[in-house]
Design a protein around this motif. Sequence first.
Motif, PDB file in Angstrom:
ATOM      1  N   VAL A   1      11.983  13.185 -31.606  1.00 39.00           N
ATOM      2  CA  VAL A   1      12.652  12.420 -30.647  1.00 39.00           C
ATOM      3  C   VAL A   1      11.473  11.803 -29.696  1.00 39.00           C
ATOM      4  O   VAL A   1      10.626  12.581 -29.363  1.00 39.00           O
ATOM      5  N   HIS A   2      11.583  10.520 -29.541  1.00 40.66           N
ATOM      6  CA  HIS A   2      10.457   9.944 -28.421  1.00 40.66           C
ATOM      7  C   HIS A   2      11.130   9.550 -27.203  1.00 40.66           C
ATOM      8  O   HIS A   2      12.220   9.211 -27.144  1.00 40.66           O
ATOM      9  N   ILE A   3      10.353   9.640 -26.345  1.00 37.38           N
ATOM     10  CA  ILE A   3      10.801   9.887 -24.966  1.00 37.38           C
ATOM     11  C   ILE A   3       9.625   8.862 -24.008  1.00 37.38           C
ATOM     12  O   ILE A   3       8.562   9.355 -24.103  1.00 37.38           O
ATOM     13  N   SER A   4      10.181   7.665 -23.440  1.00 42.85           N
ATOM     14  CA  SER A   4       9.398   7.282 -22.416  1.00 42.85           C
ATOM     15  C   SER A   4       8.990   7.907 -21.436  1.00 42.85           C
ATOM     16  O   SER A   4       9.653   8.824 -20.772  1.00 42.85           O
ATOM     17  N   PRO A   5       7.748   7.981 -20.592  1.00 40.53           N
ATOM     18  CA  PRO A   5       7.448   8.594 -19.318  1.00 40.53           C
ATOM     19  C   PRO A   5       8.302   8.075 -18.098  1.00 40.53           C
ATOM     20  O   PRO A   5       8.933   9.167 -17.572  1.00 40.53           O
ATOM     21  N   GLU A   6       8.803   6.951 -18.258  1.00 40.45           N
ATOM     22  CA  GLU A   6       9.794   6.605 -17.161  1.00 40.45           C
ATOM     23  C   GLU A   6      11.119   7.345 -17.500  1.00 40.45           C
ATOM     24  O   GLU A   6      11.733   7.614 -16.244  1.00 40.45           O
ATOM     25  N   PHE A   7      11.553   7.436 -18.732  1.00 44.64           N
ATOM     26  CA  PHE A   7      12.653   8.135 -18.764  1.00 44.64           C
ATOM     27  C   PHE A   7      12.624   9.612 -18.333  1.00 44.64           C
ATOM     28  O   PHE A   7      13.629  10.098 -17.728  1.00 44.64           O
ATOM     29  N   LEU A   8      11.571  10.370 -18.710  1.00 47.36           N
ATOM     30  CA  LEU A   8      11.423  11.538 -18.297  1.00 47.36           C
ATOM     31  C   LEU A   8      11.409  11.827 -16.643  1.00 47.36           C
ATOM     32  O   LEU A   8      12.057  12.499 -16.110  1.00 47.36           O
ATOM     33  N   CYS A   9      10.387  10.838 -16.186  1.00 50.83           N
ATOM     34  CA  CYS A   9      10.446  10.777 -14.795  1.00 50.83           C
ATOM     35  C   CYS A   9      11.751  10.477 -13.994  1.00 50.83           C
ATOM     36  O   CYS A   9      11.939  10.812 -12.761  1.00 50.83           O
ATOM     37  N   SER A  10      12.581   9.980 -14.735  1.00 51.76           N
ATOM     38  CA  SER A  10      13.959   9.511 -14.014  1.00 51.76           C
ATOM     39  C   SER A  10      14.973  11.037 -13.576  1.00 51.76           C
ATOM     40  O   SER A  10      15.804  10.766 -12.720  1.00 51.76           O
ATOM     41  N   PHE A  11      14.337  11.798 -14.281  1.00 48.24           N
ATOM     42  CA  PHE A  11      15.196  13.268 -14.050  1.00 48.24           C
ATOM     43  C   PHE A  11      14.567  13.858 -12.786  1.00 48.24           C
ATOM     44  O   PHE A  11      14.974  15.131 -12.409  1.00 48.24           O
ATOM     45  N   ALA A  12      13.336  13.428 -12.069  1.00 48.68           N
ATOM     46  CA  ALA A  12      12.732  14.007 -11.181  1.00 48.68           C
ATOM     47  C   ALA A  12      13.553  14.000  -9.993  1.00 48.68           C
ATOM     48  O   ALA A  12      14.364  12.888  -9.633  1.00 48.68           O
ATOM     49  N   SER A  13      13.665  14.947  -9.013  1.00 44.92           N
ATOM     50  CA  SER A  13      14.371  15.002  -7.973  1.00 44.92           C
ATOM     51  C   SER A  13      13.905  14.498  -6.647  1.00 44.92           C
ATOM     52  O   SER A  13      14.679  14.262  -5.761  1.00 44.92           O
ATOM     53  N   ASN A  14      12.645  13.963  -6.694  1.00 46.21           N
ATOM     54  CA  ASN A  14      12.067  13.494  -5.373  1.00 46.21           C
ATOM     55  C   ASN A  14      12.334  12.064  -5.536  1.00 46.21           C
ATOM     56  O   ASN A  14      12.369  11.288  -6.436  1.00 46.21           O
ATOM     57  N   PRO A  15      12.218  11.269  -4.332  1.00 40.35           N
ATOM     58  CA  PRO A  15      12.361   9.828  -4.014  1.00 40.35           C
ATOM     59  C   PRO A  15      11.524   9.136  -4.878  1.00 40.35           C
ATOM     60  O   PRO A  15      11.858   8.007  -5.491  1.00 40.35           O
ATOM     61  N   ASP A  16      10.279   9.638  -5.226  1.00 41.45           N
ATOM     62  CA  ASP A  16       9.295   8.963  -5.973  1.00 41.45           C
ATOM     63  C   ASP A  16       9.471   8.956  -7.320  1.00 41.45           C
ATOM     64  O   ASP A  16       8.561   8.222  -8.212  1.00 41.45           O
ATOM     65  N   ARG A  17      10.156  10.045  -7.971  1.00 42.10           N
ATOM     66  CA  ARG A  17      10.393  10.012  -9.293  1.00 42.10           C
ATOM     67  C   ARG A  17       9.047  10.464  -9.916  1.00 42.10           C
ATOM     68  O   ARG A  17       8.721  10.221 -11.000  1.00 42.10           O
ATOM     69  N   GLU A  18       8.347  11.448  -9.103  1.00 43.07           N
ATOM     70  CA  GLU A  18       7.258  12.271  -9.833  1.00 43.07           C
ATOM     71  C   GLU A  18       7.609  13.600 -10.421  1.00 43.07           C
ATOM     72  O   GLU A  18       8.466  14.175  -9.658  1.00 43.07           O
ATOM     73  N   LEU A  19       6.894  13.937 -11.471  1.00 42.23           N
ATOM     74  CA  LEU A  19       7.067  15.014 -12.154  1.00 42.23           C
ATOM     75  C   LEU A  19       6.710  16.131 -11.248  1.00 42.23           C
ATOM     76  O   LEU A  19       5.686  16.005 -10.553  1.00 42.23           O
ATOM     77  N   PRO A  20       7.038  17.244 -11.225  1.00 43.20           N
ATOM     78  CA  PRO A  20       6.350  18.717 -10.587  1.00 43.20           C
ATOM     79  C   PRO A  20       5.129  18.864 -11.126  1.00 43.20           C
ATOM     80  O   PRO A  20       4.864  18.425 -12.334  1.00 43.20           O
ATOM     81  N   PRO A  21       4.216  19.467 -10.200  1.00 39.46           N
ATOM     82  CA  PRO A  21       2.952  19.753 -10.783  1.00 39.46           C
ATOM     83  C   PRO A  21       2.709  20.482 -12.268  1.00 39.46           C
ATOM     84  O   PRO A  21       1.848  19.863 -12.903  1.00 39.46           O
ATOM     85  N   GLU A  22       3.520  21.325 -12.455  1.00 43.11           N
ATOM     86  CA  GLU A  22       3.632  22.017 -13.761  1.00 43.11           C
ATOM     87  C   GLU A  22       3.871  21.282 -14.817  1.00 43.11           C
ATOM     88  O   GLU A  22       3.954  21.712 -16.116  1.00 43.11           O
TER      89      GLU A  22
END
Length: 330
Positions: free
Chosen positions: A125-146
């Motif tokens: 499975v290939h995933i674009s960074p943008e697709f993964l970040c779309s699941f982030a819950s913050n307004p800036d769609r940034e992944l958590p530090p971990e």
Amino acid sequence: MTITISSQAYLDLWNSANETPQYLDSSDLLDVTWRQPSELGEGYLREIELRDGLWLAIAHNQFHDEIITLGCDRAHSLEYYFYLTGGVLSGSTPTLAGQYGFYGSGMAPGGKYQLLGQEHLTVNVHISPEFLCSFASNPDRELPPELQHLIRPYTQTYYHHIGTTTSTMQVVLHQILECPYWGISKRLHWESKVLELLGMLVVQEVEMRDENHPFHSLKTDVRERLHHARELLLQRLDNPPTLIELARLVGLNDCTLKRGFREVFGTTVFSYVRSHRLEQARQLLQIGDMNIKEIAHLVGYADPKSFAIAFRKQFGLNPKDYRKKRKYSV
């Protein structure tokens, strides 16, 4: 025999063998199947674009020879790769049957990529960074530090982790491989399953970076003994040692064995044995040379009815129905 070619030459062979792509699902032009070049062996690669930024690939190949491809540095997207059979050696790190590779985005160093000359069944499975970040819950769609190590610029080497496929992951993988649906239902089924696997992998990434997680309390020596326990179980699937006997063989007490096995491999000792017994049975059913009663006894089930119940629970079909339906190649 070993064949060594460049990555580009390997890709050119696939392109020349597939001037006209095939569509197993005529209602879905984003579901494309490519035949393996006859020079390399037999099999196929099925690629499905589930949505923008999310692609599924299912491959079933039988290679005539061991193949080594040589490539240059290249940009790499997020990706996970499960090997159900076969294996690959990239650099000094092998990924074998029963294992997965989880890769972040960034730069993939060039070098030698070695495909073992045998049957390969993989889910990728290939995933674009943008697709993964779309699941982030913050307004800036940034992944958590971990999880930020999963997305790196293409000037940095990508992150990768090789892990053991858990019994829960195996169930989902077979639900992907044996999808009974077509059209929109098929796409919804596959998307839900690839995201379920991604969720499991992300949970593991978070836990590995949580210093308070029990995993970090295990000493290196204990983890090595747990891996030894796993190897002993795989060697004796038809007649596995008792928990007490296994603990004695690897030099641990039974409480440490039970707790540590679950933390390292994501399942209990009993569930691990059951899952691998049933996986062995599934492969024997594909071969088709033994009757179901013989297969049940070979993998450690004295009662064929108990075997059928366990098989249906893991793979969704009775052994008899699975044998009728088995279709891993086109």
